[in-house]
Design a protein around this motif. Sequence first.
Motif, PDB file in Angstrom:
ATOM      1  N   LEU A 278      29.654  40.034  32.731  1.00 42.99           N
ATOM      2  CA  LEU A 278      30.942  39.597  32.231  1.00 42.99           C
ATOM      3  C   LEU A 278      31.982  39.877  33.306  1.00 42.99           C
ATOM      4  CD1 LEU A 278      31.723  38.414  29.454  1.00 42.99           C
ATOM      5  CD2 LEU A 278      32.390  40.733  28.764  1.00 42.99           C
ATOM      6  N   ALA A 279      32.652  38.846  33.781  1.00 48.43           N
ATOM      7  CA  ALA A 279      33.706  39.006  34.785  1.00 48.43           C
ATOM      8  C   ALA A 279      35.041  39.105  34.064  1.00 48.43           C
ATOM      9  CB  ALA A 279      33.704  37.828  35.753  1.00 48.43           C
ATOM     10  N   LEU A 280      35.577  40.310  33.963  1.00 50.09           N
ATOM     11  CA  LEU A 280      36.855  40.517  33.296  1.00 50.09           C
ATOM     12  C   LEU A 280      37.967  39.911  34.142  1.00 50.09           C
ATOM     13  CD1 LEU A 280      36.469  44.245  32.138  1.00 50.09           C
ATOM     14  CD2 LEU A 280      35.404  42.158  31.218  1.00 50.09           C
ATOM     15  N   LYS A 281      38.814  39.093  33.505  1.00 46.77           N
ATOM     16  CA  LYS A 281      39.859  38.382  34.249  1.00 46.77           C
ATOM     17  C   LYS A 281      41.273  38.765  33.805  1.00 46.77           C
ATOM     18  CE  LYS A 281      38.680  35.535  36.769  1.00 46.77           C
ATOM     19  NZ  LYS A 281      38.199  35.601  38.173  1.00 46.77           N
ATOM     20  N   GLU A 282      41.413  39.131  32.536  1.00 50.90           N
ATOM     21  CA  GLU A 282      42.727  39.527  32.024  1.00 50.90           C
ATOM     22  C   GLU A 282      42.516  40.702  31.080  1.00 50.90           C
ATOM     23  OE1 GLU A 282      46.578  37.604  29.646  1.00 50.90           O
ATOM     24  OE2 GLU A 282      44.972  36.308  30.396  1.00 50.90           O
ATOM     25  N   ILE A 283      43.210  41.827  31.347  1.00 54.58           N
ATOM     26  CA  ILE A 283      42.936  43.055  30.616  1.00 54.58           C
ATOM     27  C   ILE A 283      44.232  43.792  30.304  1.00 54.58           C
ATOM     28  CG2 ILE A 283      40.601  43.353  31.522  1.00 54.58           C
ATOM     29  CD1 ILE A 283      41.668  45.209  33.617  1.00 54.58           C
ATOM     30  N   GLN A 284      44.103  44.859  29.533  1.00 55.64           N
ATOM     31  CA  GLN A 284      45.258  45.690  29.190  1.00 55.64           C
ATOM     32  C   GLN A 284      44.786  47.119  28.960  1.00 55.64           C
ATOM     33  OE1 GLN A 284      47.451  44.352  25.768  1.00 55.64           O
ATOM     34  NE2 GLN A 284      49.099  45.815  26.065  1.00 55.64           N
ATOM     35  N   ASP A 292      46.703  40.085  34.542  1.00 58.05           N
ATOM     36  CA  ASP A 292      45.477  39.598  35.167  1.00 58.05           C
ATOM     37  C   ASP A 292      44.877  40.725  35.996  1.00 58.05           C
ATOM     38  OD1 ASP A 292      46.443  39.351  38.065  1.00 58.05           O
ATOM     39  OD2 ASP A 292      47.876  38.054  37.028  1.00 58.05           O
ATOM     40  N   VAL A 293      43.578  40.643  36.244  1.00 58.30           N
ATOM     41  CA  VAL A 293      42.871  41.727  36.923  1.00 58.30           C
ATOM     42  C   VAL A 293      43.371  41.917  38.353  1.00 58.30           C
ATOM     43  CG1 VAL A 293      40.611  42.405  37.844  1.00 58.30           C
ATOM     44  CG2 VAL A 293      40.835  41.716  35.456  1.00 58.30           C
ATOM     45  N   ALA A 294      43.760  40.845  39.014  1.00 59.30           N
ATOM     46  CA  ALA A 294      44.286  40.970  40.372  1.00 59.30           C
ATOM     47  C   ALA A 294      45.496  41.904  40.395  1.00 59.30           C
ATOM     48  CB  ALA A 294      44.659  39.601  40.937  1.00 59.30           C
ATOM     49  N   SER A 295      46.391  41.740  39.422  1.00 61.73           N
ATOM     50  CA  SER A 295      47.569  42.605  39.330  1.00 61.73           C
ATOM     51  C   SER A 295      47.164  44.028  38.967  1.00 61.73           C
ATOM     52  CB  SER A 295      48.556  42.055  38.300  1.00 61.73           C
ATOM     53  OG  SER A 295      48.994  40.759  38.652  1.00 61.73           O
ATOM     54  N   PHE A 296      46.207  44.137  38.052  1.00 66.11           N
ATOM     55  CA  PHE A 296      45.744  45.455  37.606  1.00 66.11           C
ATOM     56  C   PHE A 296      45.175  46.261  38.771  1.00 66.11           C
ATOM     57  CE2 PHE A 296      42.318  48.184  35.985  1.00 66.11           C
ATOM     58  CZ  PHE A 296      42.991  48.914  35.015  1.00 66.11           C
ATOM     59  N   LEU A 297      44.390  45.595  39.605  1.00 66.25           N
ATOM     60  CA  LEU A 297      43.721  46.303  40.706  1.00 66.25           C
ATOM     61  C   LEU A 297      44.682  46.748  41.811  1.00 66.25           C
ATOM     62  CD1 LEU A 297      40.458  44.178  41.015  1.00 66.25           C
ATOM     63  CD2 LEU A 297      40.693  46.504  40.104  1.00 66.25           C
ATOM     64  N   ARG A 298      45.885  46.203  41.808  1.00 63.18           N
ATOM     65  CA  ARG A 298      46.875  46.662  42.781  1.00 63.18           C
ATOM     66  C   ARG A 298      47.432  48.036  42.419  1.00 63.18           C
ATOM     67  NH1 ARG A 298      48.140  40.990  43.389  1.00 63.18           N
ATOM     68  NH2 ARG A 298      49.655  41.016  41.682  1.00 63.18           N
ATOM     69  N   GLY A 299      47.232  48.434  41.151  1.00 65.47           N
ATOM     70  CA  GLY A 299      47.764  49.718  40.721  1.00 65.47           C
ATOM     71  C   GLY A 299      46.714  50.712  40.276  1.00 65.47           C
ATOM     72  N   VAL A 300      45.497  50.240  40.048  1.00 62.34           N
ATOM     73  CA  VAL A 300      44.420  51.107  39.554  1.00 62.34           C
ATOM     74  C   VAL A 300      43.172  50.871  40.401  1.00 62.34           C
ATOM     75  CG1 VAL A 300      42.965  51.714  37.583  1.00 62.34           C
ATOM     76  CG2 VAL A 300      45.341  51.030  37.201  1.00 62.34           C
ATOM     77  N   THR A 301      42.556  51.946  40.845  1.00 63.12           N
ATOM     78  CA  THR A 301      41.326  51.830  41.628  1.00 63.12           C
ATOM     79  C   THR A 301      40.118  51.812  40.695  1.00 63.12           C
ATOM     80  OG1 THR A 301      42.312  52.984  43.501  1.00 63.12           O
ATOM     81  CG2 THR A 301      39.903  52.886  43.416  1.00 63.12           C
ATOM     82  N   VAL A 302      39.323  50.766  40.810  1.00 61.79           N
ATOM     83  CA  VAL A 302      38.102  50.626  40.015  1.00 61.79           C
ATOM     84  C   VAL A 302      36.942  50.400  40.997  1.00 61.79           C
ATOM     85  CG1 VAL A 302      36.881  49.278  38.275  1.00 61.79           C
ATOM     86  CG2 VAL A 302      39.341  49.660  38.047  1.00 61.79           C
ATOM     87  N   GLU A 303      35.871  51.153  40.835  1.00 61.76           N
ATOM     88  CA  GLU A 303      34.777  51.064  41.800  1.00 61.76           C
ATOM     89  C   GLU A 303      33.459  50.702  41.143  1.00 61.76           C
ATOM     90  OE1 GLU A 303      34.718  54.818  43.753  1.00 61.76           O
ATOM     91  OE2 GLU A 303      36.501  54.394  44.974  1.00 61.76           O
ATOM     92  N   LYS A 304      32.590  50.093  41.935  1.00 62.38           N
ATOM     93  CA  LYS A 304      31.228  49.809  41.478  1.00 62.38           C
ATOM     94  C   LYS A 304      30.564  51.120  41.061  1.00 62.38           C
ATOM     95  CE  LYS A 304      28.554  47.118  43.825  1.00 62.38           C
ATOM     96  NZ  LYS A 304      27.807  46.462  44.922  1.00 62.38           N
ATOM     97  N   GLY A 305      29.738  50.994  39.999  1.00 67.38           N
ATOM     98  CA  GLY A 305      29.015  52.174  39.525  1.00 67.38           C
ATOM     99  C   GLY A 305      29.700  52.875  38.352  1.00 67.38           C
ATOM    100  N   GLU A 306      31.003  52.645  38.176  1.00 64.76           N
ATOM    101  CA  GLU A 306      31.681  53.193  36.997  1.00 64.76           C
ATOM    102  C   GLU A 306      31.168  52.472  35.753  1.00 64.76           C
ATOM    103  OE1 GLU A 306      35.967  54.189  37.197  1.00 64.76           O
ATOM    104  OE2 GLU A 306      35.916  53.179  39.148  1.00 64.76           O
ATOM    105  N   LYS A 307      31.267  53.131  34.604  1.00 66.73           N
ATOM    106  CA  LYS A 307      30.800  52.514  33.368  1.00 66.73           C
ATOM    107  C   LYS A 307      31.926  52.342  32.374  1.00 66.73           C
ATOM    108  CE  LYS A 307      26.872  53.099  31.496  1.00 66.73           C
ATOM    109  NZ  LYS A 307      25.671  53.621  30.790  1.00 66.73           N
ATOM    110  N   LEU A 308      31.855  51.254  31.650  1.00 67.89           N
ATOM    111  CA  LEU A 308      32.807  50.982  30.561  1.00 67.89           C
ATOM    112  C   LEU A 308      32.154  51.338  29.237  1.00 67.89           C
ATOM    113  CD1 LEU A 308      34.345  47.547  31.607  1.00 67.89           C
ATOM    114  CD2 LEU A 308      35.091  49.853  32.215  1.00 67.89           C
ATOM    115  N   GLY A 309      32.998  51.702  28.280  1.00 69.17           N
ATOM    116  CA  GLY A 309      32.487  51.982  26.947  1.00 69.17           C
ATOM    117  C   GLY A 309      32.428  53.474  26.669  1.00 69.17           C
TER     118      GLY A 309
END
Length: 309
Positions: A278-284, A292-309
């Motif tokens: 699932l490619a998340l595109k718009e989140i809150q 949108d995720v592009a804006s989100f990633l400018r303020g929050v660091t998210v890395e491969k290997g992290e888990k959601l849920g």
Amino acid sequence: MKVLFMGTPDFAVSTLDSIIKAGHEVVGVVTQPDKPKGRGKAVLYTPVKEKALEHNIPVYQPVKVREESVIEELRQLKPDIGVVAAFGQILPQTLLDMPTFGCVCVHGSLLPKYRGAAPIQWAVIDGEAVSGITIMQMDAGIDTGDMISKVEVPIDKEETYGSLHDKLAVAGAELLVETLEMFEKGTVTREKQDDSKSNYAVRLTKELGKIDFSKSAVELERLIRGLNPWPSAYTALNGKTLKVWKADVIEKQYDGDLGEIVDVTKDSICVKTADGALALKEIQLEGKKRMDVASFLRGVTVEKGEKLG
């Protein structure tokens, strides 16, 4: 015709407005009691009440419409027909039988498949290609009455509950006016529903929106659209609630655990599911605005290997 209108939310407003514009006499509007909303708990009128007051139509807001005193008060209006659109209470047989032509319902699906409280949302969640409106003659059951008229509305591949709701509200308003003309001309025909083809579209809860990554990306993408704007699909990121407003399906199969972030691009966060990603595109994120995720990633660091849920 003299119409007794029963409805409450935005979905019903278009129908009431069309009845008025078509020249019918709305002798009364029955809607749910006003409720306090927001942080200030200000008491707000229902959308239908607001529309009725614009046109100086008498408004009735019984806690229980089935009370005999309420029915007797409505009987004095001498309606030719009752029109129900997302009213929110079950009508007793005495009220269904009171108008000359009984009561008809503007139902947000193609009966008999989706009966119940949330037919619009479940059509999106289930991946239907088409939805629509059914005008039915009401009986004592829940959406079990004879069908009078229908109109189909295609479901786009990016359709949300909100966008389909708005399309159906307009379609329902137009079809209802056409159906009233059929009553006036005496050309109404009725078709019984095939109970074997029905599903019950159960009322939505916030819990339904919890994203289960053991499901396929296709299923989850539909769930996200079907719960947008309410109650919304959600998961968690670093212990905070993360609402997901828009996502795309990636058919590629990734290694890793379910719910694991398997890729981060400039405008998406890709999460492994039971089938595809699932490619998340718009989140809150909890405490932040929807973006949108592009804006989100400018303020929050998210890395491969992290888990959601």
